[in-house]
Each structure stands twice: as structure tokens, then as C-alpha cells.
Scaffold this motif. Structure first.
Motif, PDB file in Angstrom:
ATOM      1  N   THR A 166       0.856  -1.189   0.000  1.00 44.57           N
ATOM      2  CA  THR A 166       0.000   0.000   0.000  1.00 44.57           C
ATOM      3  C   THR A 166       0.891   1.238   0.000  1.00 44.57           C
ATOM      4  O   THR A 166       1.801   1.363   0.819  1.00 44.57           O
ATOM      5  CB  THR A 166      -0.929   0.035   1.232  1.00 44.57           C
ATOM      6  N   VAL A 167       0.622   2.125  -0.945  1.00 42.74           N
ATOM      7  CA  VAL A 167       1.401   3.360  -1.107  1.00 42.74           C
ATOM      8  C   VAL A 167       0.524   4.552  -0.757  1.00 42.74           C
ATOM      9  O   VAL A 167      -0.632   4.627  -1.173  1.00 42.74           O
ATOM     10  CB  VAL A 167       1.911   3.505  -2.560  1.00 42.74           C
ATOM     11  N   CYS A 168       1.082   5.483   0.005  1.00 46.28           N
ATOM     12  CA  CYS A 168       0.370   6.709   0.375  1.00 46.28           C
ATOM     13  C   CYS A 168       0.814   7.831  -0.566  1.00 46.28           C
ATOM     14  O   CYS A 168       2.014   8.056  -0.747  1.00 46.28           O
ATOM     15  CB  CYS A 168       0.691   7.073   1.822  1.00 46.28           C
ATOM     16  N   GLY A 195      -1.374  16.882   4.551  1.00 45.15           N
ATOM     17  CA  GLY A 195      -0.666  16.312   5.702  1.00 45.15           C
ATOM     18  C   GLY A 195       0.351  15.263   5.345  1.00 45.15           C
ATOM     19  O   GLY A 195       0.233  14.102   5.754  1.00 45.15           O
ATOM     20  N   ASP A 196       1.389  15.657   4.564  1.00 45.89           N
ATOM     21  CA  ASP A 196       2.320  14.606   4.139  1.00 45.89           C
ATOM     22  C   ASP A 196       3.409  14.288   5.164  1.00 45.89           C
ATOM     23  O   ASP A 196       4.111  13.303   5.011  1.00 45.89           O
ATOM     24  CB  ASP A 196       2.886  14.860   2.734  1.00 45.89           C
ATOM     25  N   VAL A 197       3.549  15.064   6.240  1.00 45.42           N
ATOM     26  CA  VAL A 197       4.447  14.637   7.324  1.00 45.42           C
ATOM     27  C   VAL A 197       3.864  13.373   7.958  1.00 45.42           C
ATOM     28  O   VAL A 197       4.544  12.367   8.139  1.00 45.42           O
ATOM     29  CB  VAL A 197       4.643  15.742   8.392  1.00 45.42           C
ATOM     30  N   ALA A 198       2.565  13.429   8.258  1.00 43.84           N
ATOM     31  CA  ALA A 198       1.876  12.248   8.796  1.00 43.84           C
ATOM     32  C   ALA A 198       1.939  11.103   7.788  1.00 43.84           C
ATOM     33  O   ALA A 198       2.145   9.944   8.160  1.00 43.84           O
ATOM     34  CB  ALA A 198       0.422  12.584   9.124  1.00 43.84           C
ATOM     35  N   ALA A 220       8.871  21.190   0.545  1.00 44.93           N
ATOM     36  CA  ALA A 220      10.210  20.823   1.029  1.00 44.93           C
ATOM     37  C   ALA A 220      10.336  20.960   2.553  1.00 44.93           C
ATOM     38  O   ALA A 220      10.949  20.106   3.199  1.00 44.93           O
ATOM     39  CB  ALA A 220      11.274  21.672   0.325  1.00 44.93           C
ATOM     40  N   PRO A 221       9.752  22.005   3.166  1.00 42.63           N
ATOM     41  CA  PRO A 221       9.841  22.085   4.630  1.00 42.63           C
ATOM     42  C   PRO A 221       9.278  20.842   5.322  1.00 42.63           C
ATOM     43  O   PRO A 221       9.869  20.322   6.273  1.00 42.63           O
ATOM     44  CB  PRO A 221       9.010  23.338   4.960  1.00 42.63           C
ATOM     45  N   GLU A 222       8.141  20.341   4.797  1.00 42.16           N
ATOM     46  CA  GLU A 222       7.544  19.129   5.383  1.00 42.16           C
ATOM     47  C   GLU A 222       8.451  17.917   5.177  1.00 42.16           C
ATOM     48  O   GLU A 222       8.445  16.979   5.986  1.00 42.16           O
ATOM     49  CB  GLU A 222       6.168  18.869   4.762  1.00 42.16           C
ATOM     50  N   GLY A 223       9.243  17.934   4.096  1.00 42.58           N
ATOM     51  CA  GLY A 223      10.196  16.851   3.863  1.00 42.58           C
ATOM     52  C   GLY A 223      11.251  16.774   4.953  1.00 42.58           C
ATOM     53  O   GLY A 223      11.612  15.685   5.413  1.00 42.58           O
ATOM     54  N   VAL A 224      11.741  17.938   5.376  1.00 43.57           N
ATOM     55  CA  VAL A 224      12.749  17.973   6.446  1.00 43.57           C
ATOM     56  C   VAL A 224      12.129  17.531   7.774  1.00 43.57           C
ATOM     57  O   VAL A 224      12.745  16.783   8.538  1.00 43.57           O
ATOM     58  CB  VAL A 224      13.379  19.374   6.560  1.00 43.57           C
ATOM     59  N   LEU A 225      10.914  17.974   8.046  1.00 44.59           N
ATOM     60  CA  LEU A 225      10.222  17.539   9.271  1.00 44.59           C
ATOM     61  C   LEU A 225      10.003  16.028   9.267  1.00 44.59           C
ATOM     62  O   LEU A 225      10.198  15.354  10.287  1.00 44.59           O
ATOM     63  CB  LEU A 225       8.874  18.249   9.398  1.00 44.59           C
ATOM     64  N   ALA A 226       9.616  15.485   8.115  1.00 46.83           N
ATOM     65  CA  ALA A 226       9.403  14.041   8.005  1.00 46.83           C
ATOM     66  C   ALA A 226      10.710  13.284   8.207  1.00 46.83           C
ATOM     67  O   ALA A 226      10.737  12.226   8.837  1.00 46.83           O
ATOM     68  CB  ALA A 226       8.801  13.703   6.643  1.00 46.83           C
ATOM     69  N   ALA A 227      11.817  13.840   7.686  1.00 42.85           N
ATOM     70  CA  ALA A 227      13.128  13.209   7.875  1.00 42.85           C
ATOM     71  C   ALA A 227      13.504  13.186   9.349  1.00 42.85           C
ATOM     72  O   ALA A 227      14.053  12.194   9.861  1.00 42.85           O
ATOM     73  CB  ALA A 227      14.195  13.953   7.069  1.00 42.85           C
ATOM     74  N   ALA A 228      13.190  14.268  10.069  1.00 39.19           N
ATOM     75  CA  ALA A 228      13.467  14.319  11.509  1.00 39.19           C
ATOM     76  C   ALA A 228      12.655  13.260  12.250  1.00 39.19           C
ATOM     77  O   ALA A 228      13.156  12.599  13.168  1.00 39.19           O
ATOM     78  CB  ALA A 228      13.156  15.710  12.055  1.00 39.19           C
ATOM     79  N   ALA A 229      11.403  13.077  11.820  1.00 40.87           N
ATOM     80  CA  ALA A 229      10.559  12.049  12.450  1.00 40.87           C
ATOM     81  C   ALA A 229      11.133  10.656  12.212  1.00 40.87           C
ATOM     82  O   ALA A 229      11.239   9.841  13.139  1.00 40.87           O
ATOM     83  CB  ALA A 229       9.134  12.136  11.911  1.00 40.87           C
TER      84      ALA A 229
END
Length: 320
Positions: A166-168, A195-198, A220-229
């Protein structure tokens, strides 16, 4: 004697959880009211107020936008008392403003913190992203692969059929070809509106969420947040900045980025140990939403430290 200028993630983590909690609580009265800007502003104001109580010399590296666009929590803004360690802060005071305004699932308040210079200073442009959870071979999937190849590579390593994957993906017109190609493999797709961080975090808990992979273009900002998660939860993420015009390329140059085509890995977006906190605003697969009872509000917060791999889920009940 403790060095007050050293990044003590353990000491700062509960303070960070409070920042996420207060931003969520501030937006609580605006859930389902149809006013995205008001909900976002309420979260921004509360997050800023709480950050300024922390004994840090903080700089917002991922924020609400450039200084001239955002009244508060803009990229480059200094927060904290100034007494304490120099830290980078990545934040999204309300990840899913539309989700909040429409009372749809998975709106979160999100913040990450690391030592100064630890996070990619991503400009406010689009980023092509690809993420999978922990336990897979490094580099198993890549942004250079066609979407169908990514699905078959993951299925092969999992020892399952592509139809079990399953791909989001964010539901956007720009993703129509990608969606068609992924479906052609037999894989299923969970489309999300925002909501792509989630969305990326779902990959790290696939046993709970049922999502194996995240792909597509988002902020891109959400990409960095997701990487931190994922630095805390485990898993892989790749990101490549996308530019629509010369103005966006100039933003990247201003942020110190020289290779505009570079594919960033998780550990290039979050280069040192980080702490990460997220509080549920509307209920979802990751966190419970804000619960109202007569005289009380209850929140659920996820607090993680990459240094120890610790994950806390905390409930906070406050009188109103």
C-alpha cells in the motif's frame, strides 16, 4: 557542572512536547469552523509564545515561510530566551490547516529540534519525496527509479506480491500519472488530501497504519520535518528539491544550496540527533485528536528522541 550551551535533548524534550501541545490546544476551538487562516494563526501564536519560554538560542530553519511572507515563525527568526544551547528548529504549527478547518483526520502540530547546523535549510519550494519504514536494505528504493520499480523492489524484499503493498500519495492532479503507474503493479493506494508529514510517518508504523511506502511531491519544509521524524522512528526517506521558476532557484541559492538536483537522504536532511514532537489536532491513524469534555480538553502527543530511539505517547488533560 553542566554546560548550559550543550544540546541536552533529554532536558529539552518535555519542553518541546509542551510547545506542540499548546499549539494544538490553541487551534482546538477552530476545528471544523472553515477558517484555515485563523486556525493556523492561533497555532503559530501559541507555538511562538511557548518557544520563547525555553532556555535555548533557537533559530527557525523550517518555518511558516520567508520573513516577508510570514508575520511569525518565519525562516531565520530567533526564538527562546537566548540562554542555552544554539539549536535549529523545524516546525509546522498546524500541519493540515485544511484538515483542521474541515474537521478531517490527521491534522497535527509538529516541531523538531537539533543542534545548530543540524538540519537542511530547505527553501519553501516543492520536494519530490520517497519514504519507506525501518528494516529494509539501505537504498532499496530510489527517486531515480520509476514508481512501478519502487513497488516491485519493496515487494521483493518483503517477500510478498506487489498487490500486498500500500502506497500513500497526496491526491493532486500532478500525481495522476504516478497513481496510474502504481496501480498498474497491483498495489493499492491510500490517497490523502493534505498532511504529508503524517503520510511519511505512517510508513514507520506500517503494522498499525497499513502503509508501506510514501511517494510524491509536496512541500520541502515538510520533507525535512518528516526526515526528523524518521530519524527517531527508523526508516528511509529521499528528497529532491523541485523548482518551478528562477525565483524559487534563487531562494535555494540564498539558503546555501549549490547542487539543485541533489537527492537528499534522511541523514542529510537531519544530520545530527534530533527530538521530535507532534500533537494530534483531529483524530487520525497516528494520534488521537483533541477531546472535549465539559470543562476539560485532552490531547495526545508523540515525543521522540533519535539519540535513544525512545518513543513516548503522552496524554495531557487541562481544565478550560
Amino acid at each position: 557542572m553542566t554546560d548550559t550551551n550543550e544540546f541536552h535533548d533529554r532536558m529539552l524534550s518535555l519542553g518541546l512536547a509542551r510547545v506542540a501541545e499548546q499549539a494544538a490546544l490553541a487551534s482546538a476551538s477552530l476545528i471544523g469552523r472553515g477558517d484555515e487562516k485563523a486556525a493556523d494563526q492561533a497555532a503559530v501564536n501559541a507555538m511562538r509564545e511557548q518557544l520563547n519560554l525555553l532556555d535555548i538560542a533557537g533559530v527557525v530553519v523550517i518555518g511558516e515561510g520567508e520573513r516577508d511572507e510570514a508575520p511569525m515563525l518565519y525562516i531565520g527568526e530567533e526564538v527562546g530566551t537566548g540562554n542555552g544551547p544554539g539549536v535549529d528548529i523545524a516546525l509546522d504549527p498546524l500541519e493540515g490547516t485544511t484538515l483542521t478547518a474541515k474537521d478531517m483526520p490527521n491534522a497535527l502540530t509538529v516541531i523538531a529540534m537539533g543542534p545548530r547546523g543540524s538540519m537542511l535549510h530547505a527553501p519553501d519550494v516543492y520536494m519530490d519525496k520517497l519514504a519507506i519504514g525501518p528494516g529494509y536494505s539501505e537504498g532499496l528504493v530510489s527517486l531515480d527509479m520509476p514508481p512501478a520499480t519502487r513497488v516491485s523492489a519493496l515487494a521483493s524484499e518483503k517477500g510478498c506480491s506487489p498487490s500486498d503493498i500500500t502506497v500513500c500519495i497526496l491526491e493532486r492532479p500532478r500525481h495522476e500519472e504516478m497513481i496510474a503507474e502504481v496501480r498498474s503493479t497491483g498495489a493499492s493506494i491510500r490517497l490523502i488530501t493534505d498532511g504529508d508529514v503524517a503520510g511519511v510517518m505512517h510508513c514507520a508504523e506500517s503494522h498499525k497504519t497499513g502503509i508501506d511506502m510514501y511517494m510524491g511531491q509536496g512541500g520541502a519544509p515538510e520533507g525535512v520535518l518528516a526526515a526528523a521524524a524518521l530519524k527517531c522512528m527508523g526508516g528511509q526517506i529521499q528528497g529532491r528539491l523541485l523548482f518551478r521558476n528562477d525565483d524559487e532557484k534563487a531562494r535555494a541559492t540564498k539558503a546555501g544550496i549549490t547542487d539543485l538536483d541533489k537527492i537528499y537522504t534522511r541523514d542529510e536532511m537531519a544530520q545530527q540527533d534530533v527530538i521530535f514532537a507532534a500533537t494530534g489536532v483531529t483524530g487520525g491513524t497516528l494520534l488521537a485528536g483533541i477531546k472535549r469534555e465539559p470543562g476539560w480538553l485532552t490531547t495526545q502527543t508523540l515525543l521522540m528522541r533519535s539519540k535513544t530511539g525512545s518513543v513516548r505517547r503522552m496524554e495531557y488533560r487541562t481544565p478550560v
